[in-house]
Write a protein that holds these residues in place. Structure first.
Motif, PDB file in Angstrom:
ATOM      1  N   TYR A  66       0.828  -1.204   0.000  1.00 45.82           N
ATOM      2  CA  TYR A  66       0.000   0.000   0.000  1.00 45.82           C
ATOM      3  C   TYR A  66       0.861   1.253   0.000  1.00 45.82           C
ATOM      4  N   ASP A  67       1.960   1.197   0.722  1.00 49.05           N
ATOM      5  CA  ASP A  67       2.885   2.322   0.700  1.00 49.05           C
ATOM      6  C   ASP A  67       4.185   1.868   1.338  1.00 49.05           C
ATOM      7  N   LEU A 107       2.991   6.725   7.182  1.00 48.58           N
ATOM      8  CA  LEU A 107       2.146   5.815   6.404  1.00 48.58           C
ATOM      9  C   LEU A 107       0.672   6.115   6.653  1.00 48.58           C
ATOM     10  N   SER A 108       0.336   6.329   7.908  1.00 51.31           N
ATOM     11  CA  SER A 108      -1.058   6.641   8.257  1.00 51.31           C
ATOM     12  C   SER A 108      -1.497   7.951   7.619  1.00 51.31           C
ATOM     13  N   ARG A 151      -0.296   9.423   4.996  1.00 54.32           N
ATOM     14  CA  ARG A 151      -0.238   9.396   3.536  1.00 54.32           C
ATOM     15  C   ARG A 151      -1.399   8.627   2.915  1.00 54.32           C
ATOM     16  N   ALA A 157      -3.021   5.565   4.522  1.00 59.12           N
ATOM     17  CA  ALA A 157      -3.327   4.225   5.004  1.00 59.12           C
ATOM     18  C   ALA A 157      -4.319   4.229   6.158  1.00 59.12           C
ATOM     19  N   LEU A 160      -3.464   2.495  11.613  1.00 59.89           N
ATOM     20  CA  LEU A 160      -2.766   1.243  11.352  1.00 59.89           C
ATOM     21  C   LEU A 160      -3.150   0.191  12.386  1.00 59.89           C
ATOM     22  N   ALA A 198      -2.699  -7.900   7.014  1.00 62.39           N
ATOM     23  CA  ALA A 198      -1.843  -6.729   6.841  1.00 62.39           C
ATOM     24  C   ALA A 198      -0.638  -6.837   7.768  1.00 62.39           C
ATOM     25  N   LEU A 237       3.771  -1.000   4.319  1.00 61.43           N
ATOM     26  CA  LEU A 237       2.519  -1.651   4.688  1.00 61.43           C
ATOM     27  C   LEU A 237       2.178  -2.637   3.578  1.00 61.43           C
ATOM     28  N   ILE A 271      -7.072  -2.986   2.938  1.00 63.73           N
ATOM     29  CA  ILE A 271      -6.905  -1.613   3.408  1.00 63.73           C
ATOM     30  C   ILE A 271      -7.714  -0.698   2.497  1.00 63.73           C
ATOM     31  N   ALA A 294      -7.422   1.921   0.848  1.00 63.94           N
ATOM     32  CA  ALA A 294      -6.477   2.852   0.227  1.00 63.94           C
ATOM     33  C   ALA A 294      -6.038   2.242  -1.095  1.00 63.94           C
ATOM     34  N   PRO A 311      -3.321   0.792  -3.426  1.00 62.39           N
ATOM     35  CA  PRO A 311      -1.970   0.248  -3.315  1.00 62.39           C
ATOM     36  C   PRO A 311      -1.043   0.810  -4.384  1.00 62.39           C
TER      37      PRO A 311
END
Length: 381
Positions: free
Chosen positions: A5-6, A37-38, A40, A42, A45, A109, A248, A255, A257, A259
């Protein structure tokens, strides 16, 4: 099939007390990346596991650095935390383990990556018996990687001029990448927003440098088996650095989001310990075979510049365009935070693929005593 995802990374700080990241703890670097990550996209988490590579698992990186990082990042109690040491491929191995868990249905995940704070935990700080154990078979005894690199350069007939050229290319590309899309997933930490180890020399200044590792050879004379022509200078060795990388990795749709990439294949190998750094080639061959792809299919490649001999041998012996390899420079310019390096390279690869609007990308890493790891991804543009 597992997707990424990132993936994000810190800049690499000098691995010294005055380095730009040295005021932080290793778990704080990981927590900063988890927060990024969160933020951006995601979201909150809640991974099934956090798998973290680190080589020096003592002191600031002891006590299960993955568990400490889980607490620092405020991940759920239900998140398993696993720290692994596979020498310099540890961060990429962690990502390969995450890929395997998700593909096997053992996790939805996983956060995976690596961290190394060499300003706090110096090289060989664990004082392992392995480093000096004379009871092992001669070919299996620990050999300082710099000396293995010198011996390999001699065995492979790789000249000092070729080593210089590789270092200069790495430095120039790293400098040119600053401020571009090639650093889009690099997250500033503690005010450091650049590759602190980067210095750009000239062909003349590199040629004037003396080989750096001959003095250490006396301690390893029996393992080396002969006198060797020492060719690597400090410029041909990656600077000691602090840093971290985190991704992630999850099942597609797990998720909410978009990928960035799909993991096509991953591979872990062991190699000839006497040849130390060459397991990267075995990992490369295995992952390409598993993916049923070739080097020609790869739009971008991150090949770990463990020492200059590694990248020179790769570009010489494999049919691959140098313009697709390490396009934003490599370890020789930016530094090598041991257990974090593989994870940093995967994040770097995703940025390079995005910048080129490429499809397939490959990351290859090597470690001492025959450790090798590789991952192929497909960009989801």
């Amino acid at each position: 099939m597992a997707v990424i995802y990132d993936a994000v990374r810190t800049p690499r700080g000098k691995g010294k007390a005055e380095g730009g990241l040295a005021a932080k703890k290793p778990d704080e670097l990981v927590a900063a990346l988890a927060e990024a990550l969160s933020e951006r996209g995601a979201g909150a988490l809640s991974p099934d596991a956090l798998i973290l590579g680190a080589v020096g698992q003592v002191g600031a990186q002891g006590g299960n650095i993955a568990l400490v990082s889980k607490f620092r990042a405020a991940l759920p109690d239900s998140t398993a935390a696993v720290a692994i040491n596979n020498f310099c491929v540890s961060g990429l191995t962690a990502m390969g383990q995450a890929h395997a868990m998700v593909d096997a249905g053992q996790a939805d995940a996983v956060l995976a990556g690596g961290v190394e704070m060499m300003s706090r935990v110096p090289f060989m700080a664990d004082k392992a018996d392995f480093y000096t154990d004379g009871t092992l078979p001669l070919r299996s005894r620990y050999l300082l990687v710099a000396l293995a690199a010198d011996r390999l350069a001699e065995d492979q007939n790789i000249s000092r001029e070729a080593l210089d050229a590789a270092a200069l290319t790495s430095q120039k590309r790293a400098a040119a990448a600053e401020g571009t899309a090639l650093v889009a997933s690099r997250i500033a930490v503690n005010g450091l927003d650049r590759e602190e180890c980067l210095r750009v020399g000239t062909a003349e200044s590199l040629a004037a440098m003396e080989p750096a590792f001959g003095a250490a050879a006396a301690h390893y004379r029996g393992i080396l088996g002969r006198d060797i022509d020492h060719r690597h200078t400090i410029a041909h060795a990656p600077p000691i650095a602090d840093g971290a990388g985190l991704a992630l990795i999850a099942a597609e749709g797990a998720i909410d989001a978009r990928p960035r990439a799909r993991i096509i294949a991953s591979a872990e190998v062991g190699g000839d310990p006497a040849e130390s750094l060459t397991a990267s080639f075995a990992a490369l061959d295995k992952v390409l075979q598993r993916a049923d792809l070739s080097l020609d299919d790869m739009d971008r490649i991150e090949f770990m510049e463990a020492f200059a001999v590694s990248i020179v041998q790769f570009l010489r012996d494999r049919d691959v365009s140098p313009e697709r390899v390490n396009v934003s420079g490599g370890h020789l310019a930016k530094g090598h935070p041991l257990g974090a390096s593989g994870a940093i390279l995967l994040s770097t690869l995703l940025d390079a693929l995005d910048e080129a609007e490429g499809r397939y990308g490959l990351v290859v890493a090597a470690g001492a005593s025959g450790a090798g790891s590789a991952i192929i991804v497909e960009r989801l543009g």
